[in-house]
Design a protein around this motif. Sequence first.
Motif, PDB file in Angstrom:
ATOM      1  N   MET A   1     -35.430 -35.244 -15.146  1.00 61.12           N
ATOM      2  CA  MET A   1     -35.246 -33.888 -15.675  1.00 61.12           C
ATOM      3  C   MET A   1     -36.559 -33.117 -15.608  1.00 61.12           C
ATOM      4  SD  MET A   1     -33.115 -31.801 -16.698  1.00 61.12           S
ATOM      5  CE  MET A   1     -33.520 -30.107 -16.993  1.00 61.12           C
ATOM      6  N   GLN A   2     -37.597 -33.806 -16.118  1.00 58.89           N
ATOM      7  CA  GLN A   2     -38.901 -33.159 -16.102  1.00 58.89           C
ATOM      8  C   GLN A   2     -39.331 -32.898 -14.660  1.00 58.89           C
ATOM      9  OE1 GLN A   2     -42.825 -34.893 -16.823  1.00 58.89           O
ATOM     10  NE2 GLN A   2     -42.288 -34.605 -18.977  1.00 58.89           N
ATOM     11  N   LEU A   3     -39.031 -33.875 -13.792  1.00 60.82           N
ATOM     12  CA  LEU A   3     -39.370 -33.722 -12.380  1.00 60.82           C
ATOM     13  C   LEU A   3     -38.608 -32.543 -11.785  1.00 60.82           C
ATOM     14  CD1 LEU A   3     -40.747 -34.754  -9.830  1.00 60.82           C
ATOM     15  CD2 LEU A   3     -38.802 -36.267  -9.463  1.00 60.82           C
ATOM     16  N   ALA A   4     -37.326 -32.432 -12.150  1.00 64.64           N
ATOM     17  CA  ALA A   4     -36.516 -31.335 -11.632  1.00 64.64           C
ATOM     18  C   ALA A   4     -37.118 -29.995 -12.053  1.00 64.64           C
ATOM     19  CB  ALA A   4     -35.079 -31.457 -12.131  1.00 64.64           C
ATOM     20  N   LEU A   5     -37.561 -29.921 -13.305  1.00 64.60           N
ATOM     21  CA  LEU A   5     -38.173 -28.671 -13.786  1.00 64.60           C
ATOM     22  C   LEU A   5     -39.455 -28.364 -13.021  1.00 64.60           C
ATOM     23  CD1 LEU A   5     -37.745 -28.692 -17.676  1.00 64.60           C
ATOM     24  CD2 LEU A   5     -36.812 -27.063 -16.042  1.00 64.60           C
ATOM     25  N   THR A   6     -40.243 -29.411 -12.781  1.00 67.27           N
ATOM     26  CA  THR A   6     -41.487 -29.207 -12.037  1.00 67.27           C
ATOM     27  C   THR A   6     -41.195 -28.697 -10.637  1.00 67.27           C
ATOM     28  OG1 THR A   6     -42.368 -31.076 -13.259  1.00 67.27           O
ATOM     29  CG2 THR A   6     -43.636 -30.313 -11.392  1.00 67.27           C
ATOM     30  N   ILE A   7     -40.220 -29.328  -9.987  1.00 71.02           N
ATOM     31  CA  ILE A   7     -39.870 -28.889  -8.635  1.00 71.02           C
ATOM     32  C   ILE A   7     -39.408 -27.438  -8.651  1.00 71.02           C
ATOM     33  CG2 ILE A   7     -38.196 -29.195  -6.750  1.00 71.02           C
ATOM     34  CD1 ILE A   7     -38.333 -32.183  -7.251  1.00 71.02           C
ATOM     35  N   LEU A   8     -38.596 -27.115  -9.658  1.00 68.57           N
ATOM     36  CA  LEU A   8     -38.084 -25.749  -9.772  1.00 68.57           C
ATOM     37  C   LEU A   8     -39.236 -24.761  -9.917  1.00 68.57           C
ATOM     38  CD1 LEU A   8     -35.421 -24.102 -10.063  1.00 68.57           C
ATOM     39  CD2 LEU A   8     -35.771 -24.249 -12.528  1.00 68.57           C
ATOM     40  N   MET A   9     -40.158 -25.089 -10.829  1.00 71.46           N
ATOM     41  CA  MET A   9     -41.260 -24.165 -11.093  1.00 71.46           C
ATOM     42  C   MET A   9     -42.177 -24.050  -9.872  1.00 71.46           C
ATOM     43  SD  MET A   9     -42.474 -21.997 -12.941  1.00 71.46           S
ATOM     44  CE  MET A   9     -41.175 -22.151 -14.158  1.00 71.46           C
ATOM     45  N   ASP A  10     -42.547 -25.183  -9.288  1.00 76.36           N
ATOM     46  CA  ASP A  10     -43.409 -25.146  -8.097  1.00 76.36           C
ATOM     47  C   ASP A  10     -42.732 -24.373  -6.968  1.00 76.36           C
ATOM     48  OD1 ASP A  10     -45.425 -26.609  -9.250  1.00 76.36           O
ATOM     49  OD2 ASP A  10     -44.645 -28.534  -8.583  1.00 76.36           O
ATOM     50  N   GLY A  11     -41.444 -24.614  -6.822  1.00 78.27           N
ATOM     51  CA  GLY A  11     -40.698 -23.932  -5.768  1.00 78.27           C
ATOM     52  C   GLY A  11     -40.672 -22.436  -5.988  1.00 78.27           C
ATOM     53  N   LEU A  12     -40.479 -22.014  -7.228  1.00 79.01           N
ATOM     54  CA  LEU A  12     -40.406 -20.580  -7.512  1.00 79.01           C
ATOM     55  C   LEU A  12     -41.760 -19.908  -7.303  1.00 79.01           C
ATOM     56  CD1 LEU A  12     -38.040 -20.259 -10.594  1.00 79.01           C
ATOM     57  CD2 LEU A  12     -37.606 -19.652  -8.209  1.00 79.01           C
ATOM     58  N   ILE A  13     -42.829 -20.591  -7.688  1.00 78.19           N
ATOM     59  CA  ILE A  13     -44.163 -20.003  -7.498  1.00 78.19           C
ATOM     60  C   ILE A  13     -44.443 -19.790  -6.016  1.00 78.19           C
ATOM     61  CG2 ILE A  13     -46.634 -20.469  -7.710  1.00 78.19           C
ATOM     62  CD1 ILE A  13     -45.953 -21.890 -10.374  1.00 78.19           C
ATOM     63  N   TYR A  14     -44.115 -20.807  -5.229  1.00 77.45           N
ATOM     64  CA  TYR A  14     -44.321 -20.686  -3.785  1.00 77.45           C
ATOM     65  C   TYR A  14     -43.416 -19.591  -3.228  1.00 77.45           C
ATOM     66  CZ  TYR A  14     -45.122 -22.301   1.006  1.00 77.45           C
ATOM     67  OH  TYR A  14     -45.483 -22.394   2.332  1.00 77.45           O
ATOM     68  N   ALA A  15     -42.177 -19.548  -3.724  1.00 81.31           N
ATOM     69  CA  ALA A  15     -41.214 -18.569  -3.228  1.00 81.31           C
ATOM     70  C   ALA A  15     -41.661 -17.150  -3.529  1.00 81.31           C
ATOM     71  CB  ALA A  15     -39.839 -18.829  -3.836  1.00 81.31           C
ATOM     72  N   SER A  16     -42.295 -16.939  -4.672  1.00 81.79           N
ATOM     73  CA  SER A  16     -42.678 -15.576  -5.060  1.00 81.79           C
ATOM     74  C   SER A  16     -43.702 -15.009  -4.088  1.00 81.79           C
ATOM     75  CB  SER A  16     -43.232 -15.569  -6.478  1.00 81.79           C
ATOM     76  OG  SER A  16     -44.419 -16.304  -6.528  1.00 81.79           O
ATOM     77  N   TRP A  17     -44.658 -15.829  -3.732  1.00 77.63           N
ATOM     78  CA  TRP A  17     -45.681 -15.423  -2.758  1.00 77.63           C
ATOM     79  C   TRP A  17     -45.035 -15.111  -1.419  1.00 77.63           C
ATOM     80  CZ3 TRP A  17     -46.669 -18.939   1.375  1.00 77.63           C
ATOM     81  CH2 TRP A  17     -47.699 -18.548   2.231  1.00 77.63           C
ATOM     82  N   LEU A  18     -44.149 -16.015  -1.028  1.00 79.26           N
ATOM     83  CA  LEU A  18     -43.478 -15.885   0.250  1.00 79.26           C
ATOM     84  C   LEU A  18     -42.581 -14.657   0.295  1.00 79.26           C
ATOM     85  CD1 LEU A  18     -43.622 -17.650   2.658  1.00 79.26           C
ATOM     86  CD2 LEU A  18     -41.817 -19.076   1.719  1.00 79.26           C
ATOM     87  N   PHE A  19     -41.915 -14.394  -0.812  1.00 78.38           N
ATOM     88  CA  PHE A  19     -40.954 -13.301  -0.847  1.00 78.38           C
ATOM     89  C   PHE A  19     -41.637 -11.963  -0.605  1.00 78.38           C
ATOM     90  CE2 PHE A  19     -38.862  -9.984  -3.453  1.00 78.38           C
ATOM     91  CZ  PHE A  19     -37.724  -9.828  -2.670  1.00 78.38           C
ATOM     92  N   VAL A  20     -42.776 -11.741  -1.258  1.00 79.35           N
ATOM     93  CA  VAL A  20     -43.462 -10.459  -1.108  1.00 79.35           C
ATOM     94  C   VAL A  20     -43.784 -10.201   0.362  1.00 79.35           C
ATOM     95  CG1 VAL A  20     -45.536  -9.162  -1.720  1.00 79.35           C
ATOM     96  CG2 VAL A  20     -44.400 -10.576  -3.429  1.00 79.35           C
ATOM     97  N   VAL A  21     -44.295 -11.229   1.037  1.00 74.75           N
ATOM     98  CA  VAL A  21     -44.656 -11.062   2.439  1.00 74.75           C
ATOM     99  C   VAL A  21     -43.405 -10.887   3.298  1.00 74.75           C
ATOM    100  CG1 VAL A  21     -45.890 -12.096   4.365  1.00 74.75           C
ATOM    101  CG2 VAL A  21     -46.710 -12.439   2.050  1.00 74.75           C
TER     102      VAL A  21
END
Lengths: 298, 320, 447
Positions: A1-21
């Motif tokens: 569960m904790q791992l899933a949350l970490t993956i979610l958060m890491d994924g969203l942070i990376y996605a936010s940078w990517l999305f703007v570009v």
Amino acid sequence: MQLALTILMDGLIYASWLFVVALGLTLVFGVLKILNIAHGSLYAIGAYVAASMVTLFASWGLGGHFALIAMLLAAIGVALVMGPLMERYLLRLFYGRDEVVLLLVTYALFLILEDAVKLIWGVNPYYVSEPYQLFGNVAFASLFYVGYDFALIGLAVVCGIAVWFALNRTRSGKVVLAVIFSREMSASMGVNVDKVHMIAFTLGIFLAALGGAFTAPMISVQPGISVSVIIVSFAVIIIGGLGSIEGAAIGAVIVGLARAAAVHLMPEAELFSIYLVMAAVLIFRPEGLFQRAAARKI
Amino acid sequence: MSRTVLVLVAAGLMAALLLIGLALPRWLLFLVTLAASHGIVSVGILVIMRGGLVSFGQGLVFAIGGYAAALSFTQLGITDVIVLILIGTAAAALVGAAVGPLLARYTGIFFGMLTLALSMVAYGVLIKSPAVGGSDGFNIPRGTLFGVRLEGAGGDYALYALAILVTGIAATAVALHTRSARGLMTRAIHGNGLRVEYLGTSVQSVMAINFTIAAALGGLGGALTIVALGHIEPTFAFWTQSGEFVFVAILAGSHSVTAVFIASLALELVRSFSNLYFPNTWQMALGLFLLAIILFLPAGIGSLWAGRRKASPSSGGETP
Amino acid sequence: MSSPPVPSIGLRRLAGRMLAAAAALTIGLAASSAQAQETFRVGIVTFLSGPAAESFGVPARHGAEFLIEQLNRGAAPAPYNQVGFGGMRIEPIIVDENGGATKQVQELRNLYQRENVDAVVGYISSGDCLAVAPVAEELKKFLILFDCGTPRIFEDASYRYVFRTSAHATQDNVALARYMRARNINAGTFSMINQDYAWGQDSRSDFVAAMQQLYPQATANADLLPKFGAGQYGTEISALARANSNVIYSSLWGGDLQAFILQGAPRGVFQRSQLVLSAADHVLQPLGERMPNGTIIGARGAYGLMSADTPLNRWFFDGYSQARGGVYPVQAAYRVTQALLGLKAAVEKAMAANGGKKPTPEQLADALRGLEWDSPGGLIQMKLGNGHQAIQTMAIGRTRWDAARRQVVIEDIQRFAAECVNPPANMRSQDWIKAGFPGAKCDTPGN
């Protein structure tokens, strides 16, 4: 569960940078039908100008949160100078040519800008790491994150909503949409297509530069940072469907999550996780997730 | 140009190049050899491009041809360069035939991007394969031709002659194919695929065959490159390599197969000299050169001599 | 094989030499004035653009330019005080290494056959080194590889005309593990982050193998392989934080390493784990106080802040720093310098044997094979690969931000003798590590 949350958060942070570009890339493609390889160079220029601006502001005694304003101004400045310049004096010479020819024009531009950046800023790295500390640290899923990362998610959301709202809920936005659907029709209805092109292109450049400017605090700004951005943001908009804002958002999240999952669960697959996702999506949805129905020309 | 004339002209051109080669300095021989082996890959792109599609993943078949030939040398001990080139061509053609039908239903930029994705997956797999040298790749010793080891100045010339002949013959075959009924069908598809379907021809099968031809040419180019270069590495499949092949095809324009080789040679020469004289700004010089060509020769280098004659294309089906 | 050089050049040179000889006779000067007319053309291939330009390529260029300028003025200290190479002016031709191995093979041919260089000193990327070595061999031209790391070059093949004048990458990781063992660093668990290409993969397997010898009980946790040039390491840092190992090992370099440190430091991972970096000296000046204190780093040799205090090194370190506005030389600048000094030593040795003529590639190769010479980074010995591959002293230390001097300093430096961290001549690197370093001579401290 904790791992899933970490993956979610890491994924969203990376996605936010990517999305703007990627948002800028998809917008330019939607309006001008140009897949702009030089987008990566403008990302890099955004980062360089931001680095210079933050330093300049600091020398005026404007540190702290003023750095964020400096970064925003850097992106605006890059867009206002480079957007009209590139669109009017370069790309316009090639309108009406094949999509691939335009792609290659932007590739030539990428090569030129790559050396131009080196001529202006040299090869030494620039740092603007101070803004990265502005928002402190945040504990999440028993890990420490940097507040700035969450701010980036906010920035991505704001950019996405602003562009969506401008296009769908304002009059000039609807004009842009009309041009996206049919350039000829809009022109014959009295739309100044040239102006729309320039505005859309400048806005696209702004988003590229913004992505670069707000990434600058997390990296060492130096030659070579443009290349890695290009392909990954291409992948995002291909997955999402070219010219689609929703598509760019979903594409960025998919790529972000896929990459985060690969790093946490199967690090050896990180290298091609993005391409596998892209190939898989295209095999099932040949024109990306958010494909627009096109009239069949008989 | 009738077929007989075409074949005669091609033969004359090849013979002339073989003679000229005797007078060229070695560095230029090598540069032309590589330009020819890269040019033939771009000829393959031209075959697909006539149907209105552009592959951004020709690096994939280029790498497959290269690795197949290179591994046949190092693992199986096959040293004859002609056999190696045949192996590379066949391996890439097989892959092309397998993937072709799958790719044939894609249109426009999505075709390009899917081919790009496939080549990048191959790139990733190669980097993760220490058995074939990982990202550093591996070296291939000089091969043999009819039992003679190709080394020294004579070897350089032999490779040059081989490159001219092999790519010349392949390019002539392509030129003949484009004049055949099936080849002309490709042009019609570019004009309007739907109409071609209504006329009873399968667009997908035509495009799949075109893709296979392009793959074979890509493999040929890859095998020829490693034979001359003596080295192979995963960047053969990287997107910049694929992009360069497309660039040469666009520079040349779709009028003439010969123009592809001239464009390829021009690219190599500009890169080589700008790299030496402007070591800090050679990319800029290259970019400006490319922009200038696209701007001033909109129909490609080939339009310098082959343009006007076909200026009014029979494929006037662009109108909706 | 028939000799390929264009005859007109040879004739012109011969004519020039005869004229000069005649002049020397009439004026009554020694042969050295004849040599002063001649130049020695060196192709220098290094990254001027792309991701490796900032950290390695351009410092190497600066190092080469500084040294060549000094040598041409005869301003270097003994035994390098003769003008140029044996009295011949050095004429550098600098080429960008960016663009891939295919381009490098072409450019190398162009340097030899079009620009008629007498020798080439170059190549930072291992892939490029691997690709160009057989080309020089085939053309029978003299080539020095100055920086690339892969041991494969002389372990998989043997050459007559190709040399590498700096140690390969094995010593980086062996020395790192030995340093940790000697300092009793707690490394019960360790995590790794390395780029997913040959350098990262090879460094990783060398480090793992060395750890298995020196820390047999240690277990590896996270084993991350981000792609080259990734730029964003948030996810990797989360994985490292979750693993919470005693040690984090990395062979990252350049912009990737800087980004990793900038993003990792605020998240506290370097406080909880001991950071160990195999090749990080070049990021200390740019990062400054952002560099975590107490990081254990290598520099791929006894270079920069970890170099020995010799007159030669003091001259180089101070001269370079002065020429570069206070930026001191790091690994790539040292490595190109030791290559050019090796070339100088070989040229002058060959000229002493052939009566003062410009040496042929064969004479150069015979002179450099098995040679030893002093460099700012210590003694270079061509001991491996039948005298074609160098070994050299290695150093590891810990970083500390010195607020008073406003720079990162390195403390607790330990130097390792070359034969303590390099395999003997008859063994492959990986086999040597896995066999427990047989024949390693560690008792004599490196100088």
